[in-house]
Design an enzyme around this catalytic site. Structure first.
Site, PDB file in Angstrom:
ATOM      1  N   ASN A  91      -5.768 -10.941   7.907  1.00 52.43           N
ATOM      2  CA  ASN A  91      -6.343  -9.789   7.519  1.00 52.43           C
ATOM      3  C   ASN A  91      -7.247  -9.870   6.130  1.00 52.43           C
ATOM      4  OD1 ASN A  91      -4.094 -10.221   6.129  1.00 52.43           O
ATOM      5  ND2 ASN A  91      -3.907  -8.200   5.488  1.00 52.43           N
ATOM      6  N   ASN A 150       2.987  -6.386  23.432  1.00 53.78           N
ATOM      7  CA  ASN A 150       3.889  -7.328  23.044  1.00 53.78           C
ATOM      8  C   ASN A 150       3.358  -8.363  22.003  1.00 53.78           C
ATOM      9  OD1 ASN A 150       6.835  -8.485  23.910  1.00 53.78           O
ATOM     10  ND2 ASN A 150       5.335 -10.168  23.619  1.00 53.78           N
ATOM     11  N   ARG A 166      20.355  -0.076 -28.062  1.00 56.14           N
ATOM     12  CA  ARG A 166      21.267  -0.985 -27.568  1.00 56.14           C
ATOM     13  C   ARG A 166      20.721  -1.603 -25.993  1.00 56.14           C
ATOM     14  NH1 ARG A 166      27.014   0.999 -26.304  1.00 56.14           N
ATOM     15  NH2 ARG A 166      26.397   2.979 -27.181  1.00 56.14           N
TER      16      ARG A 166
END
Ligand code: UD1
Ligand code: CA
Length: 450
Positions: free
Chosen positions: A369, A360, A17
């Site tokens: 990258n 920051n 099922r």
């Protein structure tokens, strides 16, 4: 003596099922397979041996448990019933001392404590786990005498109308002294409505021998089984509900618990606030005092105390967010660490990078990258200020306290304290825009009147 403990996990059923190429017990709830839930709930009992009885799809199950100490599979082919399934596990056993706990691979949430109670109750005879079924349907019924002892189990198919009216049902989970289990199974026949060897028949046989029989009662939720995608979704709902309750009980604030999805291994410390609609994938740990804001998606990452993540943040495997750091909206971080108090507040991709304390990262900053072949690292020093829309072409290092100008493409290392700028000089052309606009407007009105 109940030691050593043997676990036999039945999983040879066809699972038709589910309509799936994946073996039923390998379907996942909270990101962990049904079988994985069973194994991890049994693990604290430190079973000496575990045998999973499988039929079709044996290779899949074998691959899933490969490398697990003391866990084997046994083949049951064809599937001639639960009693036959347990007998198929016998040749795989290294010892028949102690007690056997029989579990189902598709009944994922039997609590460890209940397993332990069953084993304790099975010191001298079978201990069966029953439950009050909301809808007894096809479950086996537990026939309990006036004195409260379990006499036998009758399968729904073989039951009389009176017996079918019983709502105390068999979960299928039981514990039996191992030698006794196989002695009794040797006597079980298949003269019944299904033509199967019923494990449940050992109860009446044990009764004939005057052995003590225990019937324990579980909550229905603890013994739910999965036979269909609908059941799988229902099991997921049960799992998520209990995980949320567990989190809140341990001191985590969930602002909208029903909208938060946990993974089986999610670890969150007390005093973390989780806003609505947050999804946890595998391997996430969050330390005390952190806030995960709405609509964030986290996997394979660590968030340190006091950090804020989101709204709409994506933390991918290897993201390490330092204490009091801030990851703002539409920021994706992969295989990268953010130092203490560092900030990436808006629209950034930080991949394969170290970001120093209090650095920051300006809006729109991207670590470039990947060159299509290899990945390279970006290193940003403490207190550096990366101007908005900087492209950091890795491998590259920006030193401590350095600044990159907004819009720069930085492909060479920047020394500490320096400003790096790669923008073309700006040229202002006085009056140019005004002349252009007047010319274009004139063109357009000429076209309209033509
Ligand atoms: C069985 C119990 C029934 C109980 C019910 C709970 C028997 C005879 N009946 O019903 O009293 O209420 O579970 O769900 O034990 N399996 C095998 N090999 C087999 C047959 C089954 O490994 O030959 C496995 C299935 O994969 C499944 C479990 O045993 O994990 C139960 O099988 P299922 O057919 O669902 O249960 P029933 O035998 O109908
Ligand atoms: Ca079943």
């Amino acid at each position: 003596m109940t030691q050593p403990i043997t676990c036999i996990i039945l999983a040879a059923g066809k699972g038709t099922r589910m309509k799936s190429r994946t073996h039923k017990v390998l379907h996942e709830v909270g990101g962990r397979s049904l079988l994985g839930h069973v194994l991890s709930n049994a693990a604290p009992l430190q079973p000496a041996q575990t045998v999973i009885v499988v039929g079709a799809g044996r290779e899949q199950v074998e691959a899933a448990v490969a490398g697990m100490d003391g866990v084997k599979t046994a083949l049951q082919e064809p599937q001639n019933g639960t009693g036959h399934a347990v007998m198929c596990a016998r040749p795989a056993l290294e010892t028949e001392e102690g007690t056997t706990l029989i579990l189902y691979g598709d009944v994922p949430f039997v609590p460890t404590a209940i397993m332990a109670q069953l084993i304790e109750a099975a010191a001298k005879g079978p201990a069966v786990l029953g439950f009050e079924a909301g809808n007894p349907g096809a479950y086996g019924r537990l026939l309990v005498s006036d004195t409260g002892s379990l006499e036998r189990i009758v399968e729904a198919k073989d039951a009389s109308a009176d017996e079918r009216a019983i709502t105390f049902c068999n979960s299928g989970i039981m514990a039996v002294p191992t030698q006794q289990l196989f002695d009794l199974l040797d006597k079980v026949g298949n003269d019944n409505a299904a033509g199967e060897y019923y494990l449940t028949d050992i109860v009446a046989l044990a009764r004939e021998r005057g052995l003590p029989i225990a019937a324990l009662k579980a909550a229905e939720e603890d013994v739910i089984g999965v036979n269909s995608r609908g059941d799988l979704a229902a099991a997921e709902a049960v799992f998520q509900h209990s995980k949320r309750a567990e989190m809140m009980a341990s001191g985590v604030t969930l602002q909208a618990p029903d909208s938060v999805y946990f993974y089986a291994d999610t670890q969150i410390a007390p005093d973390v606030v989780i806003e609505p609609n947050v999804v946890f994938g595998p391997g996430v740990t969050v330390e005390s005092g952190a806030t995960v804001r709405a609509f964030s998606h986290l996997e394979g990452c660590h968030i340190d105390s006091g950090a804020t993540v989101g709204p709409y943040a994506r933390l991918r495997p290897g993201a390490q967010i330092g204490a009091d750091a801030k990851v703002g909206n539409f920021v994706e971080i992969k295989n990268a660490s953010l130092g203490v108090g560092a900030k990436a507040s808006h629209l950034s991709y930080i991949g394969d990078a170290e970001v120093g304390d209090h650095a920051n990262i300006g809006a729109g900053t991207i670590t470039c990258n990947y060159d299509g072949y290899f990945k390279y690292r970006t290193s940003i020093g403490a207190h550096a200020f990366i101007g908005s829309n900087t492209s950091l072409v890795a491998p590259v290092t920006v030193g401590e306290g350095a600044i990159t100008g907004a819009g720069s493409a930085i492909s060479q290392d920047v020394e500490a304290g320096a400003l790096a700028l790669t923008r073309a000089p700006q040229a202002n052309k006085p009056g140019w825009a005004a002349r252009f606009m007047a010319m274009m407007a004139a063109k357009k009105s000429k076209k309209k009147s033509a």
